[in-house]
Scaffold this motif. Structure first.
Motif, mmCIF file in Angstrom:
data_model
loop_
_atom_site.group_PDB
_atom_site.id
_atom_site.type_symbol
_atom_site.label_atom_id
_atom_site.label_comp_id
_atom_site.label_asym_id
_atom_site.label_seq_id
_atom_site.Cartn_x
_atom_site.Cartn_y
_atom_site.Cartn_z
ATOM 1 N N HIS A 139 35.709 43.976 40.962
ATOM 2 C CA HIS A 139 36.062 42.639 40.495
ATOM 3 C C HIS A 139 37.270 42.652 39.588
ATOM 4 N N ALA A 142 38.771 40.799 36.135
ATOM 5 C CA ALA A 142 38.342 40.017 34.976
ATOM 6 C C ALA A 142 39.561 39.589 34.172
ATOM 7 N N GLU A 154 35.942 37.270 37.242
ATOM 8 C CA GLU A 154 35.243 37.029 35.978
ATOM 9 C C GLU A 154 36.264 36.497 34.976
HETATM 10 ZN ZN LIG Z 1 33.558 42.708 34.277
#
Ligand SMILES: [Zn+2]
Length: 134
Positions: free
Chosen positions: A74, A76, A127
């Motif tokens: 992911h 962020a 995120e």
């Molecule tokens: Zn994270």
């Protein structure tokens, strides 16, 4: 001054038009502005870091993306404040984007971590974290 910070990230996407629509809103909300644009790609820049989205060649499309496989899990980003995270969350919902870990939201990353988690059109997890804890 910016030694060691990320210079750029380049992501291959399955549908450039869809990704540009999704990421354009989000990155501009986070302070980025359009940097480069060409028929098979587009990038946004903030300070010394830019993020590039490139249309994946047809012959590689079928392999898809899965964040549980090897590679990126992911991305962020710093948000501004808890209120900013709430605003982004509302806008994501209004745009039909599914919020991940809703049962724990906005503390899915821990009690001291005010954040929203969601997926981009290729299901890359994103995120956004409240930076200053208020
Ligand atoms: Zn994270």
């Amino acid at each position: 001054m910016s030694k060691g910070l990320l210079h750029h990230i380049e992501l291959n996407v399955s549908d450039l038009k869809e990704s540009v629509q999704f990421w354009g809103w989000l990155l501009e909300e986070l302070g980025y502005s359009v940097y480069q644009k060409w028929d098979r790609g587009q990038s946004w820049i903030l300070a010394h870091t830019y993020i590039v989205f490139v249309q994946t060649d047809n012959r590689f499309l079928e392999d898809g993306y899965h964040r549980r496989r090897i590679g990126l899990n992911h991305l962020a980003f710093h948000g501004e404040s808890k209120e900013h995270i709430d605003e982004i969350t509302e806008e994501l919902i209004a745009r039909g984007v599914a919020i991940l870990y809703l049962d724990k939201h906005p503390y899915a990353g821990g009690v001291d971590h005010y954040a929203v988690f969601f997926e981009d059109p290729d299901r890359i997890k994103v995120e956004i974290v409240a930076s200053n804890g208020n």
